[in-house]
Design a protein around this motif. Structure first.
Motif, PDB file in Angstrom:
ATOM      1  N   LEU A  87      85.677  29.096   7.754  1.00 48.24           N
ATOM      2  CA  LEU A  87      85.086  27.785   7.469  1.00 48.24           C
ATOM      3  C   LEU A  87      85.398  26.805   8.611  1.00 48.24           C
ATOM      4  CD1 LEU A  87      83.377  26.749   5.182  1.00 48.24           C
ATOM      5  CD2 LEU A  87      85.446  26.084   3.969  1.00 48.24           C
ATOM      6  N   LEU A  89      83.171  27.552  11.446  1.00 42.84           N
ATOM      7  CA  LEU A  89      81.815  27.049  11.173  1.00 42.84           C
ATOM      8  C   LEU A  89      81.760  25.539  11.433  1.00 42.84           C
ATOM      9  CD1 LEU A  89      78.933  27.564  10.093  1.00 42.84           C
ATOM     10  CD2 LEU A  89      79.820  27.174   7.790  1.00 42.84           C
ATOM     11  N   ASP A  90      82.789  24.826  11.004  1.00 39.13           N
ATOM     12  CA  ASP A  90      82.796  23.370  11.211  1.00 39.13           C
ATOM     13  C   ASP A  90      82.817  23.023  12.701  1.00 39.13           C
ATOM     14  OD1 ASP A  90      82.548  22.760   8.567  1.00 39.13           O
ATOM     15  OD2 ASP A  90      84.701  22.558   8.216  1.00 39.13           O
ATOM     16  N   LEU A 149      79.271  23.584  13.855  1.00 42.24           N
ATOM     17  CA  LEU A 149      78.328  22.591  13.316  1.00 42.24           C
ATOM     18  C   LEU A 149      78.495  21.236  14.006  1.00 42.24           C
ATOM     19  CD1 LEU A 149      78.359  23.408   9.480  1.00 42.24           C
ATOM     20  CD2 LEU A 149      76.702  24.134  11.201  1.00 42.24           C
ATOM     21  N   SER A 161      73.962  21.813   8.950  1.00 37.58           N
ATOM     22  CA  SER A 161      75.111  21.239   8.230  1.00 37.58           C
ATOM     23  C   SER A 161      75.511  22.223   7.136  1.00 37.58           C
ATOM     24  CB  SER A 161      74.735  19.886   7.613  1.00 37.58           C
ATOM     25  OG  SER A 161      73.672  20.077   6.696  1.00 37.58           O
ATOM     26  N   ARG A 162      76.590  21.934   6.471  1.00 41.19           N
ATOM     27  CA  ARG A 162      76.987  22.803   5.360  1.00 41.19           C
ATOM     28  C   ARG A 162      77.370  21.953   4.171  1.00 41.19           C
ATOM     29  NH1 ARG A 162      82.487  23.129   3.823  1.00 41.19           N
ATOM     30  NH2 ARG A 162      83.973  22.425   5.378  1.00 41.19           N
ATOM     31  N   VAL A 213      79.359  30.199   1.822  1.00 40.70           N
ATOM     32  CA  VAL A 213      79.077  28.828   2.221  1.00 40.70           C
ATOM     33  C   VAL A 213      77.556  28.664   2.326  1.00 40.70           C
ATOM     34  CG1 VAL A 213      79.401  29.388   4.696  1.00 40.70           C
ATOM     35  CG2 VAL A 213      79.543  27.019   3.947  1.00 40.70           C
ATOM     36  N   LEU A 214      77.068  27.487   1.954  1.00 42.27           N
ATOM     37  CA  LEU A 214      75.636  27.190   2.070  1.00 42.27           C
ATOM     38  C   LEU A 214      75.411  26.368   3.330  1.00 42.27           C
ATOM     39  CD1 LEU A 214      74.646  26.173  -1.576  1.00 42.27           C
ATOM     40  CD2 LEU A 214      74.904  28.444  -0.574  1.00 42.27           C
ATOM     41  N   VAL A 215      74.597  26.915   4.226  1.00 50.30           N
ATOM     42  CA  VAL A 215      74.257  26.207   5.453  1.00 50.30           C
ATOM     43  C   VAL A 215      72.849  25.651   5.286  1.00 50.30           C
ATOM     44  CG1 VAL A 215      73.738  26.529   7.913  1.00 50.30           C
ATOM     45  CG2 VAL A 215      75.813  27.522   6.930  1.00 50.30           C
ATOM     46  N   ARG A 216      72.686  24.400   5.723  1.00 54.60           N
ATOM     47  CA  ARG A 216      71.365  23.761   5.646  1.00 54.60           C
ATOM     48  C   ARG A 216      70.744  23.733   7.023  1.00 54.60           C
ATOM     49  NH1 ARG A 216      71.985  18.636   1.677  1.00 54.60           N
ATOM     50  NH2 ARG A 216      70.388  19.283   0.200  1.00 54.60           N
ATOM     51  N   PHE A 218      68.050  26.346   2.753  1.00 54.49           N
ATOM     52  CA  PHE A 218      69.419  26.860   2.591  1.00 54.49           C
ATOM     53  C   PHE A 218      69.539  28.309   3.061  1.00 54.49           C
ATOM     54  CE2 PHE A 218      69.785  23.575  -0.815  1.00 54.49           C
ATOM     55  CZ  PHE A 218      70.930  22.951  -0.337  1.00 54.49           C
TER      56      PHE A 218
END
Ligand code: PLP
Length: 386
Positions: free
Chosen positions: A299, A302-303, A306, A313-314, A323-326, A360
């Motif tokens: 995570l 990922l941050d 991003l 974004s998540r 995790v859901l990524v937008r 998503f």
């Protein structure tokens, strides 16, 4: 001809076909959908797990409809909250627990209310029992919330139960306490049973204040309450095949007798799984420690990515393994997943889990960090171009 409970077509979807072709051609890819913890390089205490599975007591067959008392006592002690071995019934998996509860509570043609987005198996688990699963979409505002009005509208004279997943898969959200109280009152007012799937309950990551840590703590609910869990996620040992149903409150406990009758027709839980349960539950916190560290590490990676890609974004990950990524929804989710696979990274489009819209993507946080980081870098690169 198979019965109408089964799908009318078993043909794979476009993403499965593309994946199959890629495998056939020997073209590698980074898998960001992996949900099998035994394939992710975690340091399992192998000797202890094998010793637990080799208990000499398994040489004798002692069938018990509710499952071995020693296993149930260990599970009750593991959960606490006043749970007793007599409140538990063992199954071979959580999926089987659903099947048995639907059989217990529903006649053919009845229905159950299930959450959306969520775990896609509900519809088939219900259909295979001759039951309709009616989806009730959660509200995504400042976090995910239960739509109590939506539940009321989805309820029919044939509704027998409500299913919720806490924390939910793949959104990871825990139920808000306020939603939980509303849900108990809703079920009590309509004479419905409440089924709470807590398989991911021991993986809190970024919990929201005011959320429900566990429904196991509900000792006197106003409706029949069944809480489901198992070794698949708690101990990351899905291959052991051990799940359980905890009955909370008098109304649910009264249903354990007919449920035992049902379980007695199958006796599906192996002696090995039952004998090993106390030792495996004792090992579970250590196994989870490595997984929780991996979830947090991925995570964080990922941050970092991003931060450099404002087009992505998540959502917060309150708990669980995903995790859901937008992304900008410039095309539909399937087209996007196919383009990503062509570039060598496999993700699930949100509609696989009934997520709203096309924006998503669902990523597993389980892969080894190098694979995860390479996968998300590739994903961000492809989505930048689209
Ligand atoms: C919410 C949820 N419930 C149940 C299961 C299945 O658990 P089991 O292996 O015990 O059938 C899964 C598997 O991913 C899940 O996501």
């Amino acid at each position: 001809m198979p019965s109408s409970r089964l799908p009318s077509s078993l043909s794979p979807n476009a993403l499965s076909l593309a994946l199959e072709a890629r495998r056939r051609e020997g073209r590698p890819f980074l898998d960001l959908t992996v949900s099998n913890p035994t394939r992710c390089g975690f340091p399992y205490p192998e000797r202890e797990v094998l010793a637990a599975l080799a208990d000499p007591s398994v040489l004798a067959y002692r069938p018990e409809a509710r499952g071995a008392q020693s296993a149930r006592a260990a599970i009750a002690a593991y959960h606490g909250h006043g749970l007793d071995a007599g409140d538990l019934l063992l199954t071979a998996s959580t999926s089987e627990a659903y099947a048995w509860l639907f059989k217990l509570l529903c006649d053919p043609g009845d229905d159950v209310l299930v959450p959306a987005p969520s775990y896609p198996l509900f519809h088939w688990l219900a259909a295979l029992e001759g039951v309709e699963a009616r989806s009730v979409p959660a509200i995504l505002h400042d976090g995910w919330n239960l739509d109590l009005q939506g539940l009321a509208s989805a309820c029919t004279p044939r509704t027998r139960a409500v299913v919720v997943v806490n924390p939910n898969n793949p959104t990871g959200h825990f139920l808000a306490e306020e939603d939980w109280r509303g849900l108990l009152a809703f079920c009590a007012a309509r004479g419905l049973a409440l089924l709470v799937d807590e398989v991911f309950g021991d993986y809190p990551l970024e919990p929201r204040p005011g959320s429900l840590p566990t429904a196991m703590a509900e000792q006197a609910p106003p409706c029949p309450l069944f809480v489901l869990s198992g070794l698949s996620k708690i101990a990351a040992l899905p291959q052991v095949k051990l799940g359980w149903i905890a009955a909370r409150g008098e109304a649910a406990r009264a249903l354990l007798e007919p449920l035992s009758f049902l379980a007695d027709q199958y006796l599906s839980v192996s002696a090995c799984a039952q004998a090993a349960a106390p030792a495996l539950l004792a090992l579970a916190p250590g196994i989870r420690k490595a997984i929780l560290a991996r979830l947090a590490e991925n995570l964080a990676a990922l941050d970092r990515l991003l931060a450099a890609h404002p087009h992505l974004s998540r959502l917060p990950v309150e708990g669980g393994w995903s995790v859901l990524v937008r992304r900008p929804a410039v095309d539909d989710g399937e087209t996007c997943a196919l383009a990503l696979l062509e570039a060598g990274v496999l993700v699930h489009p949100g509609h696989f889990f009934d997520l709203p819209g096309e924006g998503f993507l669902v990523l597993s946080l389980l892969p080894p960090p190098e694979a995860f980081q390479a996968g998300i870098a590739r994903l961000a690169g492809v989505l930048l171009r689209s």
